[in-house]
Design a protein around this motif. Structure first.
Motif, PDB file in Angstrom:
ATOM      1  N   THR A 253       6.325  30.005   4.980  1.00 35.41           N
ATOM      2  CA  THR A 253       5.501  28.802   5.023  1.00 35.41           C
ATOM      3  C   THR A 253       6.262  27.632   4.398  1.00 35.41           C
ATOM      4  N   SER A 254       5.675  26.454   4.494  1.00 36.78           N
ATOM      5  CA  SER A 254       6.294  25.246   3.952  1.00 36.78           C
ATOM      6  C   SER A 254       5.219  24.329   3.398  1.00 36.78           C
ATOM      7  N   VAL A 255       5.641  23.441   2.512  1.00 36.03           N
ATOM      8  CA  VAL A 255       4.797  22.350   2.050  1.00 36.03           C
ATOM      9  C   VAL A 255       5.413  21.054   2.556  1.00 36.03           C
ATOM     10  N   LEU A 256       4.596  20.234   3.196  1.00 31.22           N
ATOM     11  CA  LEU A 256       5.023  18.923   3.667  1.00 31.22           C
ATOM     12  C   LEU A 256       4.394  17.856   2.778  1.00 31.22           C
ATOM     13  N   ARG A 257       5.236  17.056   2.161  1.00 31.76           N
ATOM     14  CA  ARG A 257       4.777  15.898   1.396  1.00 31.76           C
ATOM     15  C   ARG A 257       5.106  14.660   2.213  1.00 31.76           C
ATOM     16  N   PHE A 258       4.065  13.914   2.546  1.00 35.31           N
ATOM     17  CA  PHE A 258       4.186  12.768   3.448  1.00 35.31           C
ATOM     18  C   PHE A 258       3.690  11.517   2.738  1.00 35.31           C
TER      19      PHE A 258
ATOM     20  N   PHE B 256       0.844  -1.191   0.000  1.00 38.72           N
ATOM     21  CA  PHE B 256       0.000   0.000   0.000  1.00 38.72           C
ATOM     22  C   PHE B 256       0.879   1.240   0.000  1.00 38.72           C
ATOM     23  N   GLU B 257       0.283   2.365  -0.406  1.00 42.62           N
ATOM     24  CA  GLU B 257       0.965   3.654  -0.385  1.00 42.62           C
ATOM     25  C   GLU B 257      -0.073   4.741  -0.181  1.00 42.62           C
ATOM     26  N   LEU B 258       0.137   5.572   0.829  1.00 40.63           N
ATOM     27  CA  LEU B 258      -0.800   6.648   1.162  1.00 40.63           C
ATOM     28  C   LEU B 258      -0.059   7.981   1.107  1.00 40.63           C
ATOM     29  N   PRO B 259      -0.118   8.682  -0.025  1.00 41.33           N
ATOM     30  CA  PRO B 259       0.555   9.984  -0.126  1.00 41.33           C
ATOM     31  C   PRO B 259      -0.344  11.112   0.370  1.00 41.33           C
ATOM     32  N   LYS B 260       0.251  12.082   1.050  1.00 38.15           N
ATOM     33  CA  LYS B 260      -0.469  13.258   1.543  1.00 38.15           C
ATOM     34  C   LYS B 260       0.384  14.502   1.289  1.00 38.15           C
ATOM     35  N   GLU B 261      -0.264  15.631   1.165  1.00 42.57           N
ATOM     36  CA  GLU B 261       0.444  16.900   1.012  1.00 42.57           C
ATOM     37  C   GLU B 261      -0.332  17.987   1.733  1.00 42.57           C
ATOM     38  N   ILE B 262       0.384  18.846   2.456  1.00 37.23           N
ATOM     39  CA  ILE B 262      -0.280  19.908   3.194  1.00 37.23           C
ATOM     40  C   ILE B 262       0.643  21.121   3.280  1.00 37.23           C
ATOM     41  N   GLU B 263       0.055  22.317   3.137  1.00 37.76           N
ATOM     42  CA  GLU B 263       0.798  23.552   3.334  1.00 37.76           C
ATOM     43  C   GLU B 263       0.730  23.928   4.808  1.00 37.76           C
ATOM     44  N   LEU B 264       1.864  24.309   5.375  1.00 37.71           N
ATOM     45  CA  LEU B 264       1.951  24.571   6.803  1.00 37.71           C
ATOM     46  C   LEU B 264       2.437  25.994   7.063  1.00 37.71           C
ATOM     47  N   PRO B 265       1.854  26.646   8.075  1.00 36.65           N
ATOM     48  CA  PRO B 265       2.206  28.046   8.373  1.00 36.65           C
ATOM     49  C   PRO B 265       3.456  28.141   9.236  1.00 36.65           C
ATOM     50  N   ALA B 266       4.561  27.592   8.733  1.00 36.52           N
ATOM     51  CA  ALA B 266       5.800  27.581   9.500  1.00 36.52           C
ATOM     52  C   ALA B 266       6.966  27.362   8.552  1.00 36.52           C
ATOM     53  N   SER B 267       8.154  27.725   8.996  1.00 40.74           N
ATOM     54  CA  SER B 267       9.357  27.536   8.193  1.00 40.74           C
ATOM     55  C   SER B 267       9.745  26.054   8.171  1.00 40.74           C
ATOM     56  N   PRO B 268      10.596  25.640   7.221  1.00 39.25           N
ATOM     57  CA  PRO B 268      11.062  24.245   7.215  1.00 39.25           C
ATOM     58  C   PRO B 268      11.715  23.842   8.531  1.00 39.25           C
ATOM     59  N   GLU B 269      12.450  24.743   9.151  1.00 37.15           N
ATOM     60  CA  GLU B 269      13.102  24.423  10.427  1.00 37.15           C
ATOM     61  C   GLU B 269      12.063  24.155  11.517  1.00 37.15           C
ATOM     62  N   GLU B 270      10.983  24.934  11.532  1.00 42.24           N
ATOM     63  CA  GLU B 270       9.936  24.728  12.535  1.00 42.24           C
ATOM     64  C   GLU B 270       9.158  23.448  12.262  1.00 42.24           C
ATOM     65  N   VAL B 271       8.914  23.143  11.000  1.00 46.85           N
ATOM     66  CA  VAL B 271       8.250  21.883  10.664  1.00 46.85           C
ATOM     67  C   VAL B 271       9.132  20.708  11.071  1.00 46.85           C
ATOM     68  N   TRP B 272      10.421  20.807  10.815  1.00 43.30           N
ATOM     69  CA  TRP B 272      11.339  19.727  11.192  1.00 43.30           C
ATOM     70  C   TRP B 272      11.288  19.476  12.708  1.00 43.30           C
ATOM     71  N   GLN B 273      11.285  20.531  13.497  1.00 46.05           N
ATOM     72  CA  GLN B 273      11.194  20.368  14.944  1.00 46.05           C
ATOM     73  C   GLN B 273       9.921  19.624  15.335  1.00 46.05           C
ATOM     74  N   ALA B 274       8.840  19.849  14.588  1.00 42.61           N
ATOM     75  CA  ALA B 274       7.557  19.213  14.911  1.00 42.61           C
ATOM     76  C   ALA B 274       7.518  17.742  14.531  1.00 42.61           C
TER      77      ALA B 274
END
Length: 230
Positions: free
Chosen positions: A81-86, A5-23
Motif C-alpha cells: 500500500t501507499s500513502v499519498l500526501r497532496f 490558499f493551501e489545501l492539504p490532503k492525505e489518503i492511504e491507497l491500496p497500491a504500490s508507489p509505482e502504481e500510484v505514480w502511474q495513476a
C-alpha cells in the motif's frame, strides 16, 4: 483582493508507489479517476518529477493574478500500500470567495476517494472518460429524488437515453456529490451552483467503450430531462 490558499490532503491507497505514480502522472492513469490530460516531464509547468515519489506542478499566473500549484508525495507502506500526501496551493484572484475555496476542497476529497476506488476495484484496466453538464443551474433536488433512495450502499438504476441501463450502488455521498460504482464504471454527479455552474456528471468506464462521445451525449439528454422535471 487576492488571497493565498493551501489545501492539504492525505489518503492511504491500496497500491504500490509505482502504481500510484502511474495513476497521477500519466494520461491513461488520470483518465481513470480525474480527467484525461497529459503531463510532459520536460514541460515548463512540471516543477519536480521524481518517480515514484514526488510530482509538483505549477501553473502560470492568470490575468486576475490567480496561480495554482499541485504537489503529490507518495510513500510506500508494508503490504503493497501507499500513502499519498497532496497539496493544492496558490493564489485566488480578485473574485475569490470562501465558497469557491470550500468547493475546491470538497472536490479534491471526492477525486481522491475516486482514485482509491479505481485502485481498489479497477486497477490496471484501461479507462474511457465521458462528461456532460445540465443546460442550466439547478435541479440537484430533482436528481436526488430520481436516484432515491440515495444512501451509501443503496442500489441505483439509470436508463440512459439511447444507452444501456446502469445498475450500481452509491459509493460516495455528500451535499455536493453523489458517486456510483457499477461492475465497470465509477460515475460522479457534481452539484456546482455555489460557483454558478450547472450539475455535471463524470463517467469513468473501465474496459472497452465503443463511443465515449455518444455516452457523453446520452448523459446530456438525461440531465436535460432532469432539468425539465421529466
Amino acid at each position: 483582493m487576492a488571497r493565498e490558499f493551501e489545501l492539504p490532503k492525505e489518503i492511504e491507497l491500496p497500491a504500490s508507489p509505482e502504481e500510484v505514480w502511474q495513476a497521477i502522472a500519466t494520461g491513461p492513469g488520470l483518465a481513470a479517476w480525474f480527467m484525461p490530460m497529459e503531463i510532459d516531464p520536460e514541460g515548463s509547468e512540471v516543477a519536480e518529477w521524481d518517480p515514484p515519489r514526488k510530482l509538483a506542478i505549477r501553473t502560470p499566473a492568470a490575468e486576475d493574478g490567480s496561480t495554482n500549484a499541485f504537489e503529490y508525495l507518495i510513500e510506500g507502506r508494508d503490504g503493497g500500500t501507499s500513502v499519498l500526501r497532496f497539496v493544492h496551493s496558490g493564489v485566488l484572484g480578485d473574485d475569490w470567495s470562501d465558497e469557491y475555496e470550500g468547493t475546491t476542497s470538497s472536490g479534491w476529497d471526492m477525486y481522491l476517494f475516486t482514485l482509491a476506488q479505481y485502485l481498489r476495484h479497477f486497477r490496471g484496466r484501461p479507462a474511457s472518460y465521458a462528461e456532460a453538464e445540465a443546460p442550466a443551474v439547478g435541479g440537484w433536488d430533482r436528481l436526488r429524488q430520481l436516484l432515491a433512495p440515495v444512501r451509501l450502499g443503496g442500489p441505483v438504476t439509470i436508463d440512459l437515453p439511447g444507452g444501456p441501463r446502469i445498475l450500481g450502488e452509491v459509493d460516495y455521498l455528500t451535499e455536493k456529490f453523489i458517486g456510483l460504482r457499477t461492475s465497470d464504471e465509477l460515475i460522479r454527479f457534481h452539484e456546482r451552483s455555489a460557483i454558478g455552474l450547472p450539475i455535471a456528471v463524470s463517467d469513468h468506464h473501465y474496459g472497452a467503450l465503443a463511443d465515449p462521445q455518444r455516452r457523453a451525449e446520452s448523459w446530456r439528454h438525461w440531465l436535460a430531462a432532469i432539468d425539465q422535471g421529466e
